[in-house]
Design an enzyme around this catalytic site. Structure first.
Site, PDB file in Angstrom:
ATOM      1  N   LYS A 254      50.793  46.399  27.390  1.00 25.30           N
ATOM      2  CA  LYS A 254      50.302  45.184  27.702  1.00 25.30           C
ATOM      3  C   LYS A 254      50.623  44.034  26.682  1.00 25.30           C
ATOM      4  O   LYS A 254      50.424  44.318  25.403  1.00 25.30           O
ATOM      5  CB  LYS A 254      48.563  44.900  27.917  1.00 25.30           C
ATOM      6  N   GLU A 342      30.852  46.534  39.748  1.00 24.43           N
ATOM      7  CA  GLU A 342      29.664  45.781  39.846  1.00 24.43           C
ATOM      8  C   GLU A 342      28.571  46.350  40.739  1.00 24.43           C
ATOM      9  O   GLU A 342      27.574  46.466  40.243  1.00 24.43           O
ATOM     10  CB  GLU A 342      29.931  44.735  40.659  1.00 24.43           C
ATOM     11  N   ARG A 370      30.413  40.997  45.107  1.00 24.77           N
ATOM     12  CA  ARG A 370      30.724  42.540  45.135  1.00 24.77           C
ATOM     13  C   ARG A 370      29.687  43.480  45.172  1.00 24.77           C
ATOM     14  O   ARG A 370      29.741  44.751  45.587  1.00 24.77           O
ATOM     15  CB  ARG A 370      31.822  42.825  44.014  1.00 24.77           C
TER      16      ARG A 370
END
Length: 600
Positions: A254, A342, A370
């Site tokens: 990244k 979640e 969610r």
């Protein structure tokens, strides 16, 4: 005309207006294109802000995918979409990329209405495998057996429950899907969990003999170097000849190509403005700025947890964004990052309450959507006193439609047993958190916005707040404004400037549920017109609750509800979006003056 500086002279990128031109390049030209694309993104984000590290990490993969596959005929989905800047630039949006995340500009995430190359809208994680499998099965049903279906998903996102559900289904089909696992060991924060350890062992060659993806019936390839264009292209070309479910494991970095972004991956996920040549972040203003609400939450939680050993902090993969990082640094054994999960976070918190602990479950408002069933089934029905701290409630600005926290009031206030609070400032957030951990008999959700508060000093001694009690801020005679949350500060400022200000009252309601019915009875008796204002959807929101109260009690006073209309709100600065929604200072002032003039 671009207002960020990037030299397009004699570049390859200036000639790439679609993947068609890309596929006409020789393999020898592609590394130069990769360098140019990386430099273009760095220059753009340095000047305009946005997500940086994720897109830099998939430059080679982006080029290889559009080089090898016949997009948009072949379907390509980018999970979450933080990493899709290169994809957007190569698919006809180079010259408008300066409008990325701006009002009326292109979205910061893939968006179906924006381009035929954006096969599926992605702003939340872990949806790509389900979507691409749906497309693949649909293609087979239509008899289109030659179409390819590719989803790119990160190692943090693939650990989510939804992604595993899709892998489980896909492996039991003969669908022509290719799942590309972009493994860089980080989402926004570093990845966590057993799957991360497994993937690390795969990279080191120390994993157990059985491959988890092969066990799920995927044709597994990898791991390969995701920054080696030749290897990525040859691998993709080989995989095109294979049918059925396939998984390609790529190792990437990244922030690749910008030293600071590689070394400080959390900060450079979305670094704000920086020097494109050096990579250094631009200095912040030395002027006083109030604290961010997320930091007020994080620092207050540490203080409370140091006093109360029963307090637990829980976050689904957002320790930095939510500022649970402070507790993870001070009391790591009681601060849990559960990954992008979640649903698990909510039920984990519910389970902990049954053993006498006090979990503060901090989730962005948009991500709590969610886990709705878990809030209802696992928390509210059992009346378990989980403390939900909903960061980024309301309009969040340039992240746009997928990230606005506009619906939490509407979808939470209908749930029995649940207390719903919205502090007006940092001190109220601090004191509601304090009150919640004293021993409530019900679950509570505390919503607060993205961004900074209003107070110079909020670290004051804790004070208990009476649940369901509103606060009268200003007495009037004709009109009363009922505000909820941070927007109440704007209301107070406006009322200092309105003509006939003595006629206008103002209440900080603090609680959407339970409402302060005693105070509301006094309000409806004393005022001729009631205005409600909220940073959330009007349908089913705080204003709706006030109308319901008036109807139940046969009050016939006019009620004006200010909030977000029943439509999707796209990206822009928070100030711009407040103006569009007509919940800004000028709109409120005009509304009050119109009502006053009509009553003369």
């Amino acid at each position: 005309m671009r207002d960020f500086i990037y030299d397009m002279n004699s570049s390859i990128l200036q000639h790439i207006n679609s993947p068609k031109e890309l596929r006409e390049l020789s393999p020898q030209q592609l590394p130069k294109l990769a360098q140019e694309l990386r430099e273009f993104i760095i220059a753009a984000v340095a000047a305009k802000e946005g997500h940086l590290g994720a897109s830099l990490g998939v430059i080679e993969l982006t080029i290889a995918l559009h080089y090898c596959y016949n997009t948009p005929v072949d379907n390509l989905i980018w999970d979450v979409g933080h990493q899709a800047y290169g994809h957007k630039i190569l698919t006809g949006r180079r010259d408008v990329f300066e409008t990325n995340r701006q009002l009326n500009g292109i979205s910061g995430f893939p968006k179906r209405s924006e381009s035929v190359y954006d096969t599926f809208g992605t702003g939340h994680s872990s949806t790509s495998i389900s979507a691409i499998l749906g497309m693949a099965i649909a293609s087979k049903l239509k008899g289109d057996l030659h179409k390819n279906h590719i989803a790119v998903i990160g190692d943090a996102s693939i650990a989510s429950g939804m992604a595993f559900e899709a892998l489980n289904h896909a492996g039991a089909t003969d669908a022509n899907v290719l799942i590309i696992l972009n493994d860089n060991a980080i989402g926004i924060d570093p990845s966590v969990g057993a799957l991360k350890k497994y993937l690390t062992n795969v990279k080191k060659g120390t994993a157990k003999d059985e491959n988890i993806f092969e066990c799920l019936n995927f044709d597994y390839t990898g791991p390969i170097d995701g920054h080696n264009l030749d290897v990525v292209i040859s691998t993709l070309q080989n995989l095109q000849n294979k049918k059925g479910p396939k998984l390609l494991h790529l190792i990437t970095t990244k922030g690749k190509g910008l030293k600071q972004a590689e070394e400080n991956q959390v900060t450079y996920h979305a670094p704000g403005k920086f020097n494109k040549d050096t990579g250094d972040l631009l200095p912040k203003s030395n002027e006083f700025q109030p604290s961010k609400y997320q930091d007020v939450f994080g620092l207050t939680l540490v203080e409370l947890a140091q006093q109360n050993e029963k307090i637990i902090g829980i976050t689904p993969a957002m320790p930095t964004g939510s500022s649970l990082k402070y507790m993870m640094e001070e009391i790591p054994e009681r601060a849990l990052d559960v990954g992008i999960a979640e649903q698990h976070a909510v039920t984990l918190a519910a389970g902990m309450t049954t053993e006498g602990f006090i979990p503060f479950c901090t989730i962005y408002s948009t991500f709590l959507q969610r886990a709705y069933d878990q809030v209802v089934h696992d928390v509210a029905i059992q009346n378990l006193p989980v403390i939900f701290c909903l960061d980024r409630a309301g309009l969040v600005g340039q992240d746009g439609a997928t990230h606005h926290g506009l619906y939490d009031i509407a979808f939470l206030r209908c749930i029995p047993n649940l207390i719903l609070a919205a502090p007006m400032n940092e001190l109220e957030l601090r004191n509601i958190m304090y009150t919640a951990q004293l021993g409530l008999n019900h679950p509570i959700a505390i919503r607060y916005p993205r961004g900074r508060g209003v107070l110079k000093e909020w670290k004051l001694p804790f004070e208990k707040i009476e649940i369901g009690k509103a606060q009268k801020l200003k007495t009037g005679t004709k009109i009363v404004v009922l505000s909820i949350g941070h927007i109440g500060n704007m209301v107070s400022n406006v009322l200092e400037e309105v003509e006939d200000m003595e006629k206008i009252g103002h209440y900080n309601m603090r609680f959407i549920k339970p409402l302060d019915r005693k105070e509301l009875e006094q309000i409806f008796t004393s005022y001729d017109h009631i205005i409600t204002i909220e940073d959330g959807c009007k349908t089913g929101g705080f204003g709706s609750a006030i109308i319901e109260f008036a109807n139940e009690n046969l009050y016939q006073k006019p009620i004006t509800v200010l909030g977000i209309e029943d439509k999707i709100i796209e990206q822009g600065t928070t100030e711009e979006l407040y103006q569009i929604a007509k919940i800004d200072a000028l709109s409120l002032k005009l509304k009050i003056n119109t009502i006053l003039n009509a009553s003369k």
